[in-house]
Design an enzyme around this catalytic site. Structure first.
Site, PDB file in Angstrom:
ATOM      1  N   ARG A  54      47.578  42.297  57.139  1.00 15.57           N
ATOM      2  CA  ARG A  54      46.124  42.289  57.337  1.00 15.57           C
ATOM      3  C   ARG A  54      45.573  40.876  57.532  1.00 15.57           C
ATOM      4  O   ARG A  54      44.877  40.589  58.495  1.00 15.57           O
ATOM      5  CB  ARG A  54      45.472  42.939  56.118  1.00 15.57           C
ATOM      6  N   THR A  55      45.890  39.996  56.602  1.00 19.39           N
ATOM      7  CA  THR A  55      45.333  38.638  56.663  1.00 19.39           C
ATOM      8  C   THR A  55      45.851  37.894  57.900  1.00 19.39           C
ATOM      9  O   THR A  55      45.107  37.190  58.576  1.00 19.39           O
ATOM     10  CB  THR A  55      45.677  37.857  55.379  1.00 19.39           C
ATOM     11  N   LYS A  83      66.546  27.813  55.224  1.00 17.76           N
ATOM     12  CA  LYS A  83      67.606  26.786  55.225  1.00 17.76           C
ATOM     13  C   LYS A  83      67.395  25.777  54.103  1.00 17.76           C
ATOM     14  O   LYS A  83      68.114  24.792  54.010  1.00 17.76           O
ATOM     15  CB  LYS A  83      67.598  26.051  56.574  1.00 17.76           C
ATOM     16  N   ARG A 104      50.276  31.310  53.779  1.00 21.07           N
ATOM     17  CA  ARG A 104      50.383  32.202  52.623  1.00 21.07           C
ATOM     18  C   ARG A 104      51.739  31.971  51.981  1.00 21.07           C
ATOM     19  O   ARG A 104      52.748  31.840  52.679  1.00 21.07           O
ATOM     20  CB  ARG A 104      50.250  33.668  53.021  1.00 21.07           C
ATOM     21  N   HIS A 132      42.470  33.091  47.137  1.00 23.12           N
ATOM     22  CA  HIS A 132      42.460  33.699  48.469  1.00 23.12           C
ATOM     23  C   HIS A 132      41.056  33.457  49.035  1.00 23.12           C
ATOM     24  O   HIS A 132      40.251  34.375  49.139  1.00 23.12           O
ATOM     25  CB  HIS A 132      42.763  35.196  48.345  1.00 23.12           C
TER      26      HIS A 132
END
Lengths: 308, 157
Positions: A54-55, A83, A104, A132
């Site tokens: 969604r974000t 890595k 995120r 958020h």
């Protein structure tokens, strides 16, 4: 001046700066075509170390609708983090390619590490259970557009008030506006933490009440913000099962609400809002998702210093 | 009465809260250094009742922020020619870098190896600090020093 700013926490921007973003968002909502090339030639990097459809879609749609372009990854496995590259090094490298980065990460404070390393603006799109800020931006824009003001509102917040970061940020952000009263509806086990009750509400003399039942308080609310009880926050499955269905908003309960009350939800919902509420014009949660895109469009334009 | 001679040149850390002296010796790596050190535990004090005192010969520089964090009530006396030439009252530092380590397992510092551990003072009475990254709070009074404070690496000999 928002140009070049990072957005890492919901309170990074002043009320005036938030107002600038909301004013621009309103202009975009009124005439989206006018802004279709506002970010032509600009590049957004979406660095999603954990999945969030969604974000990520919201940010990508925002950038593309402004004429900009997007690069990025949607899970850590497909990035150089697999890595063993540090966040600092990844951001420093990405800053060589992109004009702005959205990040995120499951670890709290990760976007701050990124922002220190990168010489481009960094936007926090969720760091674990911590912050958020663009959800808060979305919530405030939704209230402003739907109710016409961020002041003199009675706001009911229902569900998981203990672990829900969006709830804590919303309370903090709305506390900066006048005449807001909160009605906090939750089971005893999921009440707001002390830092919200004492540190924000009592400290700033914001009127609030804490109740266990939803229906009796519905008639007084201008806004009902529903939240999901999140399974991943519980160590004990039994507690989750016992608490998850405590509050279910349905069409029958909506009869007790004001005709102009709006229902909000950060989504995704599970069963805390019955689908029979979806057709009620007061159900604002899908419109809220759309406001989220507009809020992000305005944010991107502002921090990239695009001409309005 | 136990008598410890004065030092010609060096540092005297006085008025250390009784019981904290050994921690200071350990965290500042004084206990493993080659300097001549006198350490008094539970000495009589008109001000504190009991106190610890550390005398270090021929050392004039010390990380005062680290010391202020360990015991803000301590005083530091700089000694030259057997006389106190400077008296420093320690203060609890507003910001500490790479001394306290965040113990929140969800904090980004748990996975980002080179990130400096930064803490900001939020309550000087209770000596509460907030992590720059995850906002986790730690109290230097309540939480165990052993867990929180990152002992500096000893320089290679």
């Amino acid at each position: 001046m928002l140009k070049g700013s990072d957005l890492l926490e919901p309170m990074d921007f002043s009320v005036e700066e938030m107002g600038e973003i909301f004013d621009l968002a309103a202009k975009i909502i009124a005439n989206p075509r006018k802004y279709a090339h506002a970010l032509d030639g600009r590049l957004l990097a979406t660095l999603f170390y954990e999945p969030s459809t969604r974000t990520r879609f919201s940010f990508e749609a925002a950038m593309l609708r402004l004429g900009g372009q997007v690069i990025g990854f949607s899970e850590a496995n497909s990035s150089s983090a697999a890595k063993g590259e540090s966040i600092s090094d990844t951001l420093r490298t990405v800053a060589c390619y992109a004009d702005v980065a959205v990040m995120r990460h499951p670890k709290e404070g990760a976007p701050r590490i990124g922002a220190i390393a990168a010489d481009i603006p960094v936007i926090n799109a969720g760091d674990g259970g911590h912050h958020h800020p663009t959800q808060t931006l979305t919530d405030l824009l939704t209230i402003l557009e739907e109710k016409g003001s961020l002041e003199n509102l009675t706001v009911g917040i229902c569900g998981d008030l203990k672990f829900g970061r969006t709830v804590h940020s919303l309370i903090k952000a709305l506390s900066r506006y006048g005449g807001v009263k909160f009605v906090l509806i939750s089971p005893e086990e999921l009440v707001v933490p002390d830092y919200v009750r004492d540190g924000i509400l009592i400290k700033n003399r914001i009127p609030f009440e804490e109740v266990r039942k939803l229906t009796p308080v519905l008639p007084q609310l201008d806004i009902l913000y529903m939240t999901r009880v999140q399974k991943e926050r519980f160590f004990n499955e039994e507690d989750y099962v016992r608490l998850k269905d405590r509050y279910i908003l349905d069409a029958a309960k909506m009869k007790h609400a004001k005709p102009d009350m709006i229902v909000m939800h950060p989504l995704p919902r599970v069963n805390e809002i019955s689908v029979d509420v979806d057709s009620d014009p007061r159900a604002a949660y899908f419109r809220q998702a759309k406001y989220g895109m507009y809020a992000r469009m305005a944010l991107l334009m502002k921090i990239l210093g695009a001409e309005e | 009465m136990l008598v410890v001679n004065s030092i010609e040149r060096g540092i005297v850390i006085d008025h250390i809260t009784a019981g904290v002296g050994a921690k200071i010796l350990s965290y500042l790596n004084i206990d493993t250094s080659n300097h001549t050190v006198a350490f008094l535990m539970n000495a009589e004090s008109t001000l504190l009742g009991r106190k610890d005192v550390i005398k270090i010969k021929d050392v004039l520089d010390l990380d005062l922020s680290e010391l202020g964090l360990l015991d803000p009530n301590a005083t530091v006396n700089i000694i030259e020619n057997h006389k106190v030439v400077r008296k420093i009252k320690l203060a609890i530092p507003e910001k500490v870098v790479d001394i306290i380590h965040c113990k929140n397992p969800r904090c980004v510092t748990s996975i980002e190896p080179n990130a400096p551990h930064i803490f900001h003072l939020v309550d000087s009475d209770r000596r509460v600090y907030r992590c720059e990254y995850c906002d986790d709070m730690v109290s230097m009074e309540k939480d165990g020093l052993n867990e929180l404070i990152h002992k500096k690496h000893q320089p290679s000999k």
